[in-house]
Design a protein around this motif. Sequence first.
Motif, PDB file in Angstrom:
ATOM      1  N   UNK A   1     -10.555 -10.194 -11.205  1.00 15.22           N
ATOM      2  CA  UNK A   1      -9.200  -9.748 -10.892  1.00 15.22           C
ATOM      3  C   UNK A   1      -8.448  -9.332 -12.156  1.00 15.22           C
ATOM      4  N   UNK A   2      -8.622 -10.083 -13.223  1.00 16.87           N
ATOM      5  CA  UNK A   2      -7.991  -9.736 -14.504  1.00 16.87           C
ATOM      6  C   UNK A   2      -8.499  -8.397 -15.017  1.00 16.87           C
ATOM      7  N   UNK A   3      -9.800  -8.175 -14.911  1.00 22.43           N
ATOM      8  CA  UNK A   3     -10.382  -6.907 -15.359  1.00 22.43           C
ATOM      9  C   UNK A   3      -9.853  -5.758 -14.501  1.00 22.43           C
ATOM     10  N   UNK A   4      -9.818  -5.970 -13.192  1.00 20.91           N
ATOM     11  CA  UNK A   4      -9.284  -4.951 -12.279  1.00 20.91           C
ATOM     12  C   UNK A   4      -7.814  -4.658 -12.610  1.00 20.91           C
ATOM     13  N   UNK A   5      -7.062  -5.699 -12.872  1.00 17.68           N
ATOM     14  CA  UNK A   5      -5.645  -5.550 -13.201  1.00 17.68           C
ATOM     15  C   UNK A   5      -5.474  -4.757 -14.495  1.00 17.68           C
ATOM     16  N   UNK A   6      -6.264  -5.090 -15.482  1.00 17.05           N
ATOM     17  CA  UNK A   6      -6.181  -4.412 -16.778  1.00 17.05           C
ATOM     18  C   UNK A   6      -6.417  -2.912 -16.622  1.00 17.05           C
TER      19      UNK A   6
ATOM     20  N   UNK B   1      -4.003  -3.848  -4.104  1.00 20.70           N
ATOM     21  CA  UNK B   1      -4.146  -4.730  -5.251  1.00 20.70           C
ATOM     22  C   UNK B   1      -3.293  -5.988  -5.065  1.00 20.70           C
ATOM     23  N   UNK B   2      -2.041  -5.798  -4.655  1.00 25.07           N
ATOM     24  CA  UNK B   2      -1.144  -6.936  -4.441  1.00 25.07           C
ATOM     25  C   UNK B   2      -1.702  -7.864  -3.366  1.00 25.07           C
ATOM     26  N   UNK B   3      -2.246  -7.285  -2.294  1.00 27.35           N
ATOM     27  CA  UNK B   3      -2.827  -8.090  -1.229  1.00 27.35           C
ATOM     28  C   UNK B   3      -4.024  -8.881  -1.758  1.00 27.35           C
ATOM     29  N   UNK B   4      -4.858  -8.226  -2.554  1.00 28.08           N
ATOM     30  CA  UNK B   4      -6.040  -8.898  -3.104  1.00 28.08           C
ATOM     31  C   UNK B   4      -5.618 -10.060  -4.009  1.00 28.08           C
ATOM     32  N   UNK B   5      -4.610  -9.857  -4.830  1.00 26.48           N
ATOM     33  CA  UNK B   5      -4.112 -10.932  -5.699  1.00 26.48           C
ATOM     34  C   UNK B   5      -3.641 -12.104  -4.837  1.00 26.48           C
ATOM     35  N   UNK B   6      -2.860 -11.804  -3.809  1.00 29.83           N
ATOM     36  CA  UNK B   6      -2.379 -12.851  -2.907  1.00 29.83           C
ATOM     37  C   UNK B   6      -3.545 -13.605  -2.277  1.00 29.83           C
ATOM     38  N   UNK B   7      -4.530 -12.857  -1.815  1.00 28.73           N
ATOM     39  CA  UNK B   7      -5.696 -13.448  -1.169  1.00 28.73           C
ATOM     40  C   UNK B   7      -6.425 -14.411  -2.105  1.00 28.73           C
ATOM     41  N   UNK B   8      -6.637 -13.977  -3.330  1.00 27.00           N
ATOM     42  CA  UNK B   8      -7.345 -14.814  -4.307  1.00 27.00           C
ATOM     43  C   UNK B   8      -6.528 -16.062  -4.623  1.00 27.00           C
ATOM     44  N   UNK B   9      -5.231 -15.902  -4.809  1.00 25.56           N
ATOM     45  CA  UNK B   9      -4.383 -17.032  -5.176  1.00 25.56           C
ATOM     46  C   UNK B   9      -4.208 -18.041  -4.045  1.00 25.56           C
ATOM     47  N   UNK B  10      -4.415 -17.621  -2.816  1.00 23.45           N
ATOM     48  CA  UNK B  10      -4.138 -18.499  -1.681  1.00 23.45           C
ATOM     49  C   UNK B  10      -5.363 -18.848  -0.855  1.00 23.45           C
TER      50      UNK B  10
END
Length: 118
Positions: A67-72, A44-53
């Motif tokens: 990503x927000x839905x997945x995070x929730x 999950x952390x890697x995916x967030x990084x990937x999306x943000x960068x």
Amino acid sequence: MEKIKNCTKELIRAILESEEYRQFCDVRDRLEKEPELRRQVSEFRFHVFEVQNSDDITDMYGEQKRLCKESEEFRKNPLVDEFLQAELCVCRIMQKITQDMVEAIDLDIDEVAERIGL
């Protein structure tokens, strides 16, 4: 330079001894006891990084929404939520330190910043 090295060591020690970092270490250690959950958190952390960068995402709004839905959903697990909260807290401390240094130290880069759009 020696004074800077010593102050850097003191700053690192202060961070490592902070309540925020100790909380992070505690929850990280609890998460380590659940390898599959730890793997999912890392993904999950890697995916967030990937999306943000990424410059390569065509539908950034849709990806952020997903990503927000997945995070929730993912954060419904109390250990996951606690870990991500603790991590964010430590990251904000480091961001604040960096921001304060950048604001205080004038490197005379205004023209360069303008050219690269900052």
